[in-house]
Enzyme design. Structure first.
Site, PDB file in Angstrom:
ATOM      1  CB  CYS A  67      -0.929   0.022   1.208  1.00 25.67           C
ATOM      2  SG  CYS A  67      -1.905  -1.477   1.366  1.00 25.67           S
ATOM      3  CB  SER A  78     -10.116   0.949   2.072  1.00 24.83           C
ATOM      4  OG  SER A  78      -9.347  -0.215   2.257  1.00 24.83           O
ATOM      5  CG  HIS A 130      -6.525   1.189  -0.422  1.00 22.46           C
ATOM      6  ND1 HIS A 130      -5.407   1.899  -0.811  1.00 22.46           N
ATOM      7  CD2 HIS A 130      -6.071   0.198   0.396  1.00 22.46           C
ATOM      8  CE1 HIS A 130      -4.335   1.351  -0.260  1.00 22.46           C
ATOM      9  NE2 HIS A 130      -4.702   0.317   0.472  1.00 22.46           N
ATOM     10  CB  ILE A 174     -10.977  -3.519  -4.555  1.00 26.06           C
ATOM     11  CG1 ILE A 174     -12.369  -3.862  -5.085  1.00 26.06           C
ATOM     12  CG2 ILE A 174     -10.540  -4.545  -3.528  1.00 26.06           C
ATOM     13  CD1 ILE A 174     -12.402  -5.180  -5.846  1.00 26.06           C
TER      14      ILE A 174
END
Lengths: 391, 391
Positions: free
Chosen positions: A86, A209, A335, A211
């Site tokens: 991330c 969050s 995200h 995808i």
């Protein structure tokens, strides 16, 4: 080392774009950034591309910088493919910062891009699991479960409730509703959040969050060369720290040990010659929205165990003392793993320039972007970045 | 920028190790490098890991630096995962060089590691194909086919024969027979090479690099801090260039255009304040051994079309004017994609220190490592590095 400025930023709105490739997504972000910087592709001397799961999703390993940037007008310059889960995009940003700060190049491009939506969602989930340590994934642990355990630790230690934790998503979904680049633009009520499906106690769907597909880009240059360009508001990189997870026997939430987020922030604070009270606005990595509370404390914005009260008093809302995740954060913005780090940077650049529209923080002079990526077997994240920007 | 020195290098012998993981392979290379540098893991302030197909092979994406280096004793320091196909390790090396040259850190570790041998070879081949541009792979083109076409172009332009091209493997298989880290240690005769199975005309099996497992590592430090360490023979990084494939309409072998290998070398020569005649020994990226001939010309060691005669005169053998691939090159040493770049560096370090044993080049003072990785749709490679080292 030389001072480095951000000349321009650009994004492809985060969302679901089944028909778009990594190259398509990056194209929009890159050309928005070039336009924002008022420079052309041929001015760019070095490029880093951050991406996390594109190999598994698209089948293209190894040379995604070249295959994404080539059709976008770049070639014959140094290109580096970086991954840090991330924190891939923020690691790419740091790479370009270092190329310029070192004196090697005067202008560079950092891009973060991720393609996650496929007809077959199982492939995306399986790819996502691969960016945590394999031994952990094999136990069935993935990001939501790990985040839930972290939340439980926080609740146990400080007596916070699930209702407290859900308040973060109330604030952030509202912020996201003001952000044209956010995937989810509906402000949720406290009740709606707690009634959304339970994912892993205490995390409900709207506290996690989602995808997403998306891209974000930044054009950096040596501050001493700024006079060559007709730019609006160059933003200076005041601190740029990277670290990795540590071998540890216990979770900092169970002890008084400093977390790796704190240790990484200390490096950035030191580079910037600043302390927490100097930060006017921050984007933090709330892959699960309550994690924002822990980051608020770990970054020094309030004391340990105080983040819930701090939030309840409105200190972290757009009009508060230290507005956090004015973009909506990861839950509202979405995200796309390898793009998030530079999306944070874009948000802070807009805030420092006074270009954040309805979510503008009044007179923001200094902003911070905090990113954490991947999970190691011992529960620490794998990669950490902390970037401080000032106008 | 500060001068950077290589304090130590280490390798895991290249070969077939079905039972070894990326971590196992890297362990041996890293600890050999630390021992060679006479420093300990805690002295290392920053680490880059180059790897190319480990995501597809092991299932671990995104955080291989952290998962490989953690169990090897590293954590809480900046770690960057880099990919650049066959130039992944040299890109990792360059990253650490830049961290130190910039003044940010004083000591760093660069590791290249690759695991390719599996019971199911098809998986490895499929992963390998993924580091060329996908559109190319979909046409059925892979490295051997692309290399064969390049050889054909060279033969057509300069009238070289397949018999000429096979001579490179005679030299390099002999060199490899002297290298304890090489996978294939049998010197082949010209006849054996031409009788080995035809892969893609004019390339026979013994003229192509083989998949391999392996790792290589280097410890770098700021030259101005050298006095702190008890080292034997620090080697200085004189030039360190990275570039990427270009948008082009024709192959440089069909025109008089300079190749990207030449353009990248020019950057390194300029950084080092050197020219081709200053190079005493070179490792070049001969994924298909005849490609060495083209590199010999493109790096400026001899004129265009002269490499066959140059080779026949023995100029590139260990006792020649400019010995090339004293390690055996990619065909004899084996080619664990993400490890090769630092294996080249290890060989040159040993040569410059006078530690290369039976393959020692007499009084070598300056060496070059040339790497190219991935293939773009237009036939250019995707990533290029050129690193010049001096004693």
């Amino acid at each position: 080392m030389r001072e480095v400025a951000i000349l321009g930023v650009g994004m492809h709105p985060f969302g679901r774009y089944l028909d778009k490739s990594l190259t398509d997504l990056a194209h929009v972000a890159i050309w928005n950034a070039l336009k924002d910087a008022n420079v052309s592709a041929k001015d760019v001397q070095v490029a880093y591309l951050g991406n996390s799961i594109g190999g598994l999703i698209t089948g293209q390993e190894g040379i995604r910088a070249q295959t994404v940037l080539g059709p976008n007008g770049f070639g014959g310059i140094p290109m580096v493919n970086v991954e840090n889960a991330c924190a891939s995009a923020s690691t790419a940003f740091r790479g370009v910062w270092l190329e310029i700060a070192s004196g090697l190049y005067d202008m560079g491009l950092a891009v973060g891009v991720e393609k996650m939506h496929l007809e077959d969602k199982a492939r995306t989930i399986s790819a996502l699991i691969s960016v945590s340590q394999l031994e952990l994934s094999k136990l069935g642990m993935q990001f939501v479960g790990e985040g839930a355990m972290r939340c439980k630790r926080y609740m146990r230690r400080y007596g916070a409730t699930k209702e407290d934790l859900a308040l973060v998503a109330v604030k952030n979904s509202y912020n996201g509703s003001l952000n044209p680049y956010a995937f989810h633009r509906k402000p949720y009520t406290h009740e709606e959040i707690l009634k959304s499906p339970l994912m892993a106690d205490p995390l409900h769907l709207f506290m996690t969050s989602s995808i997403a597909d998306g891209a974000a880009a930044a054009i950096l240059c040596a501050k001493e060369t700024l006079k060559r360009y007709e730019t609006k508001h160059p933003i200076t990189v005041a601190g740029c720290a990277l670290s990795s997870g540590r071998c540890r026997e216990s979770d900092p939430l169970d002890t008084d040990e400093e977390s790796t987020i704190t240790l990484t922030a200390k490096v950035a604070y030191r580079q910037a010659g600043m302390e927490p009270k100097d930060i006017d606005v921050a984007e933090v990595h709330d892959a699960m929205s309550p994690i924002e509370l822990i980051s608020t404390e770990d970054l020094g914005f309030c004391g340990k165990g105080e983040a819930v009260q701090y939030l309840k008093k409105g200190k972290t809302q757009i009009s508060g003392d230290i507005p956090i995740n004015t973009s909506g954060g990861l839950c509202a913005r979405g995200h796309p793993v390898g793009a998030t780090g530079i999306a944070q940077i874009a948000e802070i650049v807009w805030q420092l320039r006074g270009e954040a529209g309805p979510r503008q923080v009044e007179d923001a002079k200094v902003g911070m972007c905090e990113d954490s990526g991947g999970v190691l077997f011992n529960g620490d994240n794998a990669a950490f970045t902390n970037i401080i920007l000032k106008r």
